[in-house]
Scaffold this active site. Structure first.
Site, short mmCIF file in Angstrom:
data_model
loop_
_atom_site.label_atom_id
_atom_site.label_comp_id
_atom_site.label_asym_id
_atom_site.label_seq_id
_atom_site.Cartn_x
_atom_site.Cartn_y
_atom_site.Cartn_z
N HIS A 78 27.13 36.18 -4.13
CA HIS A 78 25.79 36.28 -3.55
C HIS A 78 25.15 37.65 -3.76
O HIS A 78 23.95 37.80 -3.67
CB HIS A 78 25.77 35.83 -2.08
CG HIS A 78 26.26 36.86 -1.12
ND1 HIS A 78 27.59 37.06 -0.87
CD2 HIS A 78 25.62 37.75 -0.32
CE1 HIS A 78 27.73 38.02 0.02
NE2 HIS A 78 26.54 38.46 0.37
N LYS A 107 20.84 39.23 -4.60
CA LYS A 107 20.07 40.19 -3.79
C LYS A 107 18.97 40.81 -4.64
O LYS A 107 19.23 41.23 -5.78
CB LYS A 107 21.00 41.30 -3.25
CG LYS A 107 21.96 40.78 -2.18
CD LYS A 107 22.80 41.92 -1.63
CE LYS A 107 23.89 41.40 -0.73
NZ LYS A 107 23.56 41.35 0.67
N ASP A 119 38.33 40.09 -1.23
CA ASP A 119 37.11 39.63 -0.57
C ASP A 119 35.87 40.34 -1.10
O ASP A 119 34.80 39.74 -1.20
CB ASP A 119 37.24 39.87 0.95
CG ASP A 119 36.09 39.26 1.74
OD1 ASP A 119 35.69 38.13 1.43
OD2 ASP A 119 35.60 39.92 2.68
N HIS A 144 32.07 41.41 -5.52
CA HIS A 144 30.81 42.12 -5.30
C HIS A 144 30.80 43.53 -5.92
O HIS A 144 29.86 43.89 -6.63
CB HIS A 144 30.52 42.25 -3.80
CG HIS A 144 30.53 40.95 -3.06
ND1 HIS A 144 30.09 39.77 -3.61
CD2 HIS A 144 30.90 40.63 -1.79
CE1 HIS A 144 30.21 38.79 -2.72
NE2 HIS A 144 30.70 39.29 -1.61
N LYS A 190 35.46 47.25 6.42
CA LYS A 190 34.86 46.67 7.62
C LYS A 190 34.98 47.70 8.74
O LYS A 190 35.84 48.58 8.69
CB LYS A 190 35.59 45.39 8.01
CG LYS A 190 35.48 44.31 6.93
CD LYS A 190 35.32 42.94 7.53
CE LYS A 190 35.18 41.86 6.48
NZ LYS A 190 33.82 41.73 5.93
C1 BG6 Z 1 31.21 38.12 1.74
C2 BG6 Z 1 32.53 38.52 2.32
O1 BG6 Z 1 31.37 37.69 0.42
O2 BG6 Z 1 30.32 39.23 1.77
C3 BG6 Z 1 32.34 39.04 3.74
O3 BG6 Z 1 33.40 37.39 2.34
C4 BG6 Z 1 31.33 40.15 3.77
O4 BG6 Z 1 33.59 39.50 4.27
C5 BG6 Z 1 30.03 39.72 3.07
O5 BG6 Z 1 31.06 40.47 5.13
C6 BG6 Z 1 29.08 40.89 2.93
O6 BG6 Z 1 27.86 40.43 2.45
P1 BG6 Z 1 26.50 41.17 2.82
O7 BG6 Z 1 25.46 40.37 2.09
O8 BG6 Z 1 26.35 41.13 4.30
O9 BG6 Z 1 26.63 42.57 2.30
#
Ligand code: BG6
Length: 489
Positions: A181, A185, A238, A243, A343
């Site tokens: 995802h 953005k 994760d 990402h 986190k």
């Molecule tokens: C997700 C993870 O892919 O991305 C989560 O599984 C994380 O652990 C999240 O909190 C973070 O996404 P964003 O868009 O809030 O930065």
């Protein structure tokens, strides 16, 4: 990036079939995103959304569930009663055991013939194979179908390959949308424009003009109710494998020849393949694993990771990772890439810092050490670009101080910014693959991550503790300090 809103809408009606349709992701992200897409006229007419899950809702019960659970995730100003009612009217629900092929007959009854079907697999990845096999066995897959695979796509290279192989038996690569995802953005898509829409940066965008690159994705949230998933996953799988590596790819890639999906993905793949593989010695020296202990975030006391519901008291899962890595390619020879995510950190902050080389010689005796020029690209929580330059401090001497040229992208553009999932779902509907991961990309990312995961197993080190609300274990700062660098905070 072309605006997906300007692309032609698909000719056929759409059945969007969401596996895990009553799950957390659907409730918080997918259904609100589909509503927003509908509100802005980005779903084909007569779209039907068919949620699939284990709970035994009837249609009215599911609609009630969505009203209660998903609606709060839509901003009040966007809740237009007519559009919301029309959206609820699109919803259907099929209760089924996805492993049982006989239960797909019910799904087949709900899905119309002659439509485009988008299957969104928002379930555990262990179910992907049987869902795809069963869909195909029931004749629900055809050349108009597409499948969206939610992350995590496997937990290592072998499991990712297995999933890719199984999905590939029924869908060809142009029908497969692997979601990360972050690629949806606005701010991440803007990185491409920053790099390839501006001529002035390109000559500087390489070694030795760049001294280091930092990528930070810090979150204030803890593991919440996701311990069941997270404890077997950890921050490397994760966040970093997907990402952070995707951000790294966009920063490090060569200019693609066009925005065609394969042109972009070919260049990202080259970066992933150039990432230096870490030896056990590199892993011990260049990676830091941390786990949060109790502390305070934004003035609120929070518990330790091991005290979160569902986390084993002796868990060794990392909730923080910092590392140094290299892209072994001409452009990036010897430029360290520092990656960091965690986190329960002090601030929610996603930021990329490009640190430029210092002038080779200082003629300013009052400030012999240059604080350095930096391009700071902030992705979250607000979007901004800062260029840090040195300026003369007013006065009789020649003392320098760093100052910033600031571009606040929120005030530069007043348009609404769609959420990542809304943008990506519209791409799925319109058949645009540029912002999704290709099979080889995903596998190259795992091929880099696997040895680190194995190395950590072999070293059997417990994660270092860090206080919730801090910037991670001290070793994270020390990792950079050793080479004369520091995190920008
Ligand atoms: C997700 C993870 O892919 O991305 C989560 O599984 C994380 O652990 C999240 O909190 C973070 O996404 P964003 O868009 O809030 O930065």
């Amino acid at each position: 990036m072309p605006n997906s809103n300007t692309l032609p809408a698909p000719a056929l009606p759409l059945d969007m079939i969401i596996f895990g349709g009553a799950g957390d992701l659907s409730v918080r992200k997918l259904l609100p995103a589909l509503y927003m897409a509908h509100l802005h006229g980005n779903l084909p007419p007569s779209t039907r959304i068919i949620a699939v899950g284990r709970h035994t809702y009837d249609r009215a019960g599911y609609i009630e569930f969505v009203q209660e659970r998903s609606q709060p995730f839509i901003e009040a100003k966007n809740l237009e009663p007519e559009a919301w009612q029309a959206f609820l009217g699109m919803l259907n629900y099929v209760a089924m055991d996805v492993n049982d092929v006989s239960s797909y007959a019910e799904l087949a009854r709900h899905s119309r013939p002659g439509v485009e079907r988008a299957f969104y697999l928002a379930t555990a990845p262990t179910l992907f194979t049987s869902i795809c096999d069963n869909l195909a066995a029931c004749g629900l897959v055809d050349s108009n179908s597409r499948v969206v695979l939610e992350k995590p796509l496997g937990h290592d290279l072998a499991s990712a390959q297995e999933i890719n192989l199984a999905v590939g038996r029924h869908f060809n690569e142009s029908q497969i949308y692997r979601i990360d995802h972050y690629l949806g953005k606005e701010t991440v898509q803007n990185l491409m424009v920053l790099r390839f829409g501006n001529g002035i940066l390109e000559p500087l965008w390489r070694a030795p003009n760049i001294r280091s690159v930092q990528i930070t994705v810090a979150e204030t949230v803890g593991v919440g109710s996701r311990a069941g998933f997270y404890d077997g996953t950890g921050a490397l799988r994760d966040m970093v494998q997907n990402h952070l590596l995707q951000l790294l790819c966009i920063i490090a890639m060569e200019p693609p020849v066009s925005l065609d999906p394969d042109a972009v993905r070919d260049e990202k793949l080259k970066v992933l393949r150039s990432l230096r593989r870490m030896s056990l010695g590199d892993i011990a020296r260049d990676t830091v694993r941390g786990q949060y202990v109790s502390g305070a975030v934004n003035g609120e006391a929070v518990k330790a990771y091991r005290d979160e519901p569902g986390v084993p008291a002796d868990s060794r899962t990392e909730t923080f990772v910092a590392m140094r890595t290299y892209v072994d390619a001409w452009r990036w020879a010897n430029v360290p890439f520092f990656l960091r995510t965690g986190k329960r950190m002090q601030k929610r902050l996603s930021e990329i810092v490009i640190e430029f080389a210092n002038p080779p010689f200082s003629i300013f005796p009052d400030t012999p050490r240059n604080a350095g020029n930096r391009l700071v690209i902030r992705l979250q929580p607000e979007e901004s670009i800062q260029l840090q330059l040195m300026a003369k401090q007013p006065g009789s001497g020649m003392t320098m101080l760093p100052v910033s040229l600031n571009l606040d992208l929120q005030s530069a553009f007043s348009q609404r910014r769609a959420e990542a999932y809304e943008r990506l779902l519209i791409d799925v509907v319109r058949g645009r693959l540029t912002h999704f991961m290709r099979r080889d990309e995903l596998e190259a990312a795992w091929a880099w991550a696997d040895p680190i995961l194995e190395g950590w197993e072999e070293l059997r080190e417990r994660p270092l503790q860090y206080t919730a609300g801090s910037w991670g274990p001290d070793a994270s700062a020390a990792l950079l300090a050793r080479e004369g660098f520091s995190w920008m905070e």
